[in-house]
Scaffold this motif. Structure first.
Motif, short mmCIF file in Angstrom:
data_model
loop_
_atom_site.label_atom_id
_atom_site.label_comp_id
_atom_site.label_asym_id
_atom_site.label_seq_id
_atom_site.Cartn_x
_atom_site.Cartn_y
_atom_site.Cartn_z
N ARG A 1 113.82 31.64 88.14
CA ARG A 1 114.75 32.26 87.21
C ARG A 1 116.01 32.64 87.96
NH1 ARG A 1 110.84 35.22 84.76
NH2 ARG A 1 109.36 34.17 86.10
N LEU A 2 117.11 32.69 87.22
CA LEU A 2 118.38 33.08 87.81
C LEU A 2 118.49 34.60 87.83
CD1 LEU A 2 120.61 30.56 85.87
CD2 LEU A 2 120.16 30.49 88.31
N GLY A 3 119.23 35.10 88.79
CA GLY A 3 119.43 36.54 88.88
C GLY A 3 120.13 37.09 87.66
N VAL A 4 120.98 36.27 87.02
CA VAL A 4 121.78 36.76 85.90
C VAL A 4 121.07 36.65 84.56
CG1 VAL A 4 124.01 36.30 86.98
CG2 VAL A 4 122.88 34.49 85.69
N ASP A 5 119.85 36.06 84.56
CA ASP A 5 119.14 35.85 83.30
C ASP A 5 118.29 37.08 82.99
OD1 ASP A 5 117.48 35.04 81.23
OD2 ASP A 5 117.44 32.97 81.95
N THR A 6 118.86 38.00 82.22
CA THR A 6 118.17 39.28 82.02
C THR A 6 116.85 39.11 81.28
OG1 THR A 6 119.66 39.55 80.15
CG2 THR A 6 120.15 40.84 82.11
N GLU A 7 116.81 38.15 80.37
CA GLU A 7 115.59 37.96 79.58
C GLU A 7 114.43 37.55 80.49
OE1 GLU A 7 114.21 34.98 76.08
OE2 GLU A 7 116.34 35.51 76.15
N LEU A 8 114.71 36.57 81.34
CA LEU A 8 113.65 36.10 82.24
C LEU A 8 113.34 37.12 83.33
CD1 LEU A 8 114.30 32.28 82.61
CD2 LEU A 8 112.40 33.42 81.49
N MET A 9 114.34 37.90 83.69
CA MET A 9 114.09 38.95 84.68
C MET A 9 113.12 39.97 84.08
SD MET A 9 114.66 39.63 87.79
CE MET A 9 116.12 38.82 88.41
N GLN A 10 113.32 40.26 82.80
CA GLN A 10 112.42 41.19 82.12
C GLN A 10 111.00 40.62 82.10
OE1 GLN A 10 113.19 44.33 81.26
NE2 GLN A 10 110.98 44.47 80.94
N GLN A 11 110.89 39.30 81.91
CA GLN A 11 109.57 38.69 81.87
C GLN A 11 108.83 38.91 83.21
OE1 GLN A 11 108.92 34.52 82.83
NE2 GLN A 11 108.24 34.20 80.72
N VAL A 12 109.54 38.72 84.32
CA VAL A 12 108.87 38.86 85.60
C VAL A 12 108.58 40.34 85.89
CG1 VAL A 12 110.88 38.91 87.16
CG2 VAL A 12 108.77 37.88 87.93
N ILE A 13 109.40 41.23 85.33
CA ILE A 13 109.11 42.66 85.45
C ILE A 13 107.83 42.99 84.68
CG2 ILE A 13 109.93 44.98 84.78
CD1 ILE A 13 112.81 43.93 85.32
N ASP A 14 107.71 42.37 83.51
CA ASP A 14 106.50 42.59 82.70
C ASP A 14 105.25 42.11 83.45
OD1 ASP A 14 108.06 43.64 80.73
OD2 ASP A 14 108.11 41.82 79.50
N ILE A 15 105.38 40.95 84.07
CA ILE A 15 104.24 40.44 84.85
C ILE A 15 103.91 41.43 85.97
CG2 ILE A 15 103.38 38.57 86.32
CD1 ILE A 15 105.20 36.65 84.81
N ARG A 16 104.95 41.90 86.63
CA ARG A 16 104.75 42.86 87.72
C ARG A 16 104.02 44.10 87.22
NH1 ARG A 16 109.88 46.13 89.20
NH2 ARG A 16 109.19 47.15 87.28
N ASN A 17 104.46 44.62 86.06
CA ASN A 17 103.85 45.85 85.56
C ASN A 17 102.39 45.67 85.22
OD1 ASN A 17 106.28 47.03 85.92
ND2 ASN A 17 106.89 46.95 83.75
N VAL A 18 102.02 44.45 84.87
CA VAL A 18 100.64 44.19 84.51
C VAL A 18 99.76 44.02 85.76
CG1 VAL A 18 99.15 42.40 83.57
CG2 VAL A 18 101.06 43.25 82.23
N VAL A 19 100.25 43.26 86.74
CA VAL A 19 99.38 42.98 87.89
C VAL A 19 99.54 43.99 89.02
CG1 VAL A 19 99.20 40.52 87.39
CG2 VAL A 19 100.99 41.32 88.94
N LYS A 20 100.57 44.82 88.95
CA LYS A 20 100.83 45.80 90.02
C LYS A 20 100.62 45.21 91.40
CE LYS A 20 99.84 49.69 87.07
NZ LYS A 20 99.55 48.83 85.89
N PRO A 21 101.49 44.29 91.79
CA PRO A 21 101.27 43.57 93.05
C PRO A 21 101.36 44.49 94.27
CG PRO A 21 103.35 42.93 92.02
CD PRO A 21 102.68 43.85 91.08
N ASP A 22 100.57 44.16 95.29
CA ASP A 22 100.69 44.87 96.56
C ASP A 22 101.92 44.39 97.31
OD1 ASP A 22 97.98 46.34 96.71
OD2 ASP A 22 97.49 44.31 96.06
N GLU A 23 102.27 43.13 97.08
CA GLU A 23 103.46 42.58 97.70
C GLU A 23 104.18 41.69 96.69
OE1 GLU A 23 104.67 43.01 100.73
OE2 GLU A 23 102.99 43.67 101.98
N ILE A 24 105.46 41.90 96.53
CA ILE A 24 106.27 40.94 95.80
C ILE A 24 107.12 40.23 96.84
CG2 ILE A 24 108.03 40.58 94.03
CD1 ILE A 24 107.18 43.23 92.79
N LEU A 25 106.98 38.93 96.89
CA LEU A 25 107.74 38.17 97.87
C LEU A 25 108.87 37.40 97.18
CD1 LEU A 25 104.85 36.77 100.11
CD2 LEU A 25 106.20 38.85 100.42
N PHE A 26 110.05 37.59 97.68
CA PHE A 26 111.22 36.90 97.17
C PHE A 26 111.36 35.60 97.97
CE2 PHE A 26 116.04 36.56 97.38
CZ PHE A 26 116.17 36.04 96.10
#
Lengths: 279, 489
Positions: free
Chosen positions: B198-223
């Motif tokens: 996803r692009l940094g400027v794509d707020t919709e898709l950024m929200q999607q990955v935030i949602d995934i994060r909130n669900v799985v509560k990762p120990d590490e997010i790797l960029f």
């Protein structure tokens, strides 16, 4: 906002720019990935411009760095063969699909060749795209010799007498000489049946100065005829494409601006320049 | 990677070294060379300016403390090195394992950065260490990303959780959520979630990955970031940091010739460490990122530590133990050891990659990339044509023995001579290295391999000289300013 707009606005009505303005312009150009060489060249030639004719002068300066070669696809009397090449992850497969949709929409018959037999599921990816945009995909097995897939595709497209054959190739880093040799072979083998009219190099807009090395080495290997700049819908300016045009005289032919099959357009130099300067 | 940066910096230092006494104007000139080199290397402008200022200030401060005759260029070099390491993230960090498994690692990044391939590499890396990872196909967007992950998973022998077909079908958040429950019941201790680019400027898709994060509560997010990236690396990294957030960075496509300035910029501006690097098309082309090694590489010092580790992986435990013992006893490295290593080496395949890590490798980039692998076979044949005595003690090699060996190996006497000369030089370096206090035995043992290989294969002269430089680097300097710089490094 264009990378020159602030500068143009600032020097309006002034006889010339002050050191601070030049520094800001330099930062702006470097930040857009034009690279130090082109940036310093542009600034050197811009030193003489006056505030009021800034737009015209800048347009002229930038124009002198653009390639004068044609930007339309070179057509062949026979099937027009377009090879799409580039390093890994720039968006070759997506660009192939978009180009197919673009050509098909103006009534051409298009065949795709899935010669990326290396990356896992690349063939599937192209086939999925083929179905989506409604064009045939000729594929070998994963791990098949890419040149043989391309050869088969050329032979069959010639029989079908389609207007276009677009060949998707595997991503390869330009410093791997064995992979570059493989690419040369693909081209050579296709040319036993059909002339390759266009070799389009896909450059990711987020790429930095390495893009110049990519273009140089791909051009040496397979005579790149044009560029496709992808991912221009992001925050990257893709200034390296300008640096490539300037340094290597390879014209930008298409731009990709999204993930949909219609997010694709011919590159228009005049509107591009006015976007950089005055918008 | 970083080749051009390192060759430019090396150029700047060579011209600095050629001066007898360095003045402040020399430092200014060097700084401006370094500035151009860094810009050419896609380092973000703000980072470049800060870097140059720090170097200039520290170099000027060090100048008066230096007596004439000391190697002033070396001091400046050390300052640059230290500064580079600092920017690249100081001491590296490892993945944090969860107290209650599974440890969840989530990947995020732009399209085409190499997330899916990386997911496979990461899975293999941890599976090889005895973990039981599960790959999760949460990229349901790119056509056939799911299939790609399945193929990758199969080739590394790691199961893939892919309940949805992808190609726009399915909810990536649900997939990620279900994968956790699945991992818990099946007792996987690690979950690696692949997400769509996803692009940094794509707020919709950024929200999607935030949602995934909130669900799985990762120990590490790797960029995950492409080493070829330009100035936009900073904007994109910021957008991801402000959006989904991340704990570490992975650099991909380091086997290209990109100068990799993005690495410097991202590390500096986000303050997040680069944790892994990925450098080839094979699923084993992956390693932990070591800032100090990368700094050495940028400066053209080679990456001997990585080489040592790779070598250790390639050699079977018994042979390694034997060699370590030998070293501990203070025995010499012999041609017989060398032959054993050559054999293990030829099993490893990519000789050119290993050679690329050697000190001074940047200068012979072309030769290394196009390394003639059959050179190993030819070198082996020469050693194999020697008697056991000759292998243990090359000093006995008189003219007639050399002629016999050349005949046996089907080579010229000159080839035998040059191998013996280079081997002797390498042996000498190894003795020096062993004397160098404080070097871990594993490293010394590992270094023996490249030193021998580097000198004896490929016909270049760099092995000996650069090796000495390295050995020298390890010893503490008598000069206070220099020593301080070293200790800081």
């Amino acid at each position: 906002m264009g990378i020159f707009s602030q500068f143009v606005a600032k020097i309006k009505g002034q006889s010339t720019a002050d050191p601070q303005d030049w520094q800001e312009l330099e930062a702006e150009l470097l930040g857009a990935d034009l690279g130090p060489t082109l940036t310093f060249e542009i600034i050197r030639s811009a030193k003489s411009i006056k505030g009021d004719d800034a737009i015209a002068s800048l347009t002229q300066i930038l124009n002198s760095h653009l390639s004068a070669k044609p930007r339309d696809l070179i057509m062949s009397n026979d099937v027009t063969v377009v090879m799409v090449v580039g390093v890994n992850g720039t968006g070759k497969t997506t660009s192939v699909a978009k180009l197919a949709a673009y050509l098909k929409s103006s009534g051409n018959s298009v065949v795709l060749a899935a010669a990326d037999t290396f990356r896992a599921a690349a063939v599937d990816q192209l086939q999925t795209w083929g179905k989506r945009v409604g064009v045939d995909v000729i594929a070998g097995k994963e791990g098949a010799e890419p040149a043989s897939v391309a050869f088969d595709a050329a032979t069959r497209t010639k029989e079908l007498n389609s207007d276009y054959l677009i060949i998707d190739t595997a991503g390869r880093l330009h410093n791997k000489s064995d992979l570059m040799a493989e690419l040369e072979k693909v081209k050579r083998v296709v040319e036993k049946t059909l002339a390759v009219s266009e070799v389009l190099l896909v450059i990711d807009a987020t790429t930095g100065q390495n893009g110049i090395a990519q273009a140089k080495i791909f051009a040496e290997a397979v005579e790149v005829t044009g560029l496709i700049i992808t991912k221009l819908d992001g925050s990257a300016r893709g200034g390296v494409a300008l640096a490539i045009e300037s340094a290597l005289d390879i014209p930008i032919k298409f731009i990709g601006t999204g993930e949909g099959d219609t997010d694709f357009a011919l590159f228009e130099p005049s509107s591009y320049l006015s976007g950089l300067i005055s918008d | 990677m970083f080749d051009s940066l390192s060759s430019k910096l090396t150029g700047a230092f060579t011209s600095l070294r050629s001066r007898g006494k360095i003045t402040s104007s020399d430092i200014d000139a060097t700084c401006s060379d370094i500035r151009a080199a860094l810009l050419e290397s896609d380092v973000a402008l703000t980072v470049v300016e800060a870097f140059i200022e720090a170097i200039r200030a520290k170099s000027l401060a060090a100048l008066p403390t230096l007596q004439s005759g000391t190697n002033q260029a070396q001091v400046i070099f050390e300052i640059v090195n230290t500064e580079l390491i600092e920017i690249l993230g100081g001491a590296g960090r490892r993945v944090r394992f969860a107290k209650n498994p599974p440890t969840v690692i989530m990947l995020a990044g732009l399209q085409g950065a190499g997330k899916t391939t990386l997911a496979g590499k990461l899975a293999k890396f941890y599976a090889d260490q005895g973990n039981t990872p599960l790959l999760v196909a949460s990229d349901l967007q790119r056509p056939n990303a799911v299939t790609q992950l399945q193929v990758v998973g199969e080739s590394v022998g790691v199961p893939v959780f892919a309940p949805e077909p992808g190609n726009g079908v399915g909810n990536p958040m649900k997939v990620a959520e279900q994968s956790l429950a699945y991992a818990k019941t099946k007792l996987y201790n690690m979950v690696i979630v692949d997400t769509a680019g996803r692009l940094g400027v794509d707020t919709e898709l950024m929200q999607q990955v935030i949602d995934i994060r909130n669900v799985v509560k990762p120990d590490e997010i790797l960029f995950v970031v492409d080493a070829m990236m330009g100035q936009d690396a900073v904007r994109t990294a910021k957008a991801f940091q402000d959006g989904v957030g991340f704990d570490g960075v992975v650099l991909t496509k380091l086997d290209g010739d990109a100068r990799g300035g993005a690495a410097l910029s991202i590390a500096k501006l986000t303050g997040k460490p680069i944790m892994f690097s990925s450098n080839g098309e094979k699923l084993t082309d992956f390693d932990i990122f070591y800032p100090e090694r990368m700094a050495s590489r940028i400066l053209g010092l080679g990456d001997v530590a990585t080489l040592a580790e790779q070598a250790k992986k390639a050699f079977d435990g018994e042979a390694t133990a034997k060699l370590e013992e030998k070293f501990a006893r203070g025995d010499d490295f012999t041609l017989a050891d060398f032959l054993e290593q050559l054999e293990a080496m030829s099993k490893m395949g990519s000789m050119s990659k290993l050679l690329g890590m050697l000190p001074g490798a940047g200068a012979m980039k072309k030769q290394i990339e196009n390394f003639d692998e059959s050179e190993i076979v030819r070198t082996k044949s020469i050693v194999q044509s020697m008697t056991p005595l000759e292998r243990e003690d090359p000093k006995v090699l008189n003219g007639s023995r050399r002629a016999r060996i050349a005949l046996g190996a089907g080579r010229k006497v000159q080839d035998v001579n040059s191998l013996v000369d280079k081997f002797t030089a390498a042996q000498k370096i190894m003795r020096q290295m062993r004397k160098g206090a404080g070097m871990p035995p594993a490293m010394a043992q590992g270094m023996g391999i490249p030193a021998g290989m580097g000198a004896a294969i490929g016909g270049h002269q760099h092995g000996g000289q650069k090796g000495q430089q390295l050995a020298k680097k390890k010893s503490k300097s008598g000069n206070p300013a220099k020593r301080a710089a070293q200790e800081k490094g």
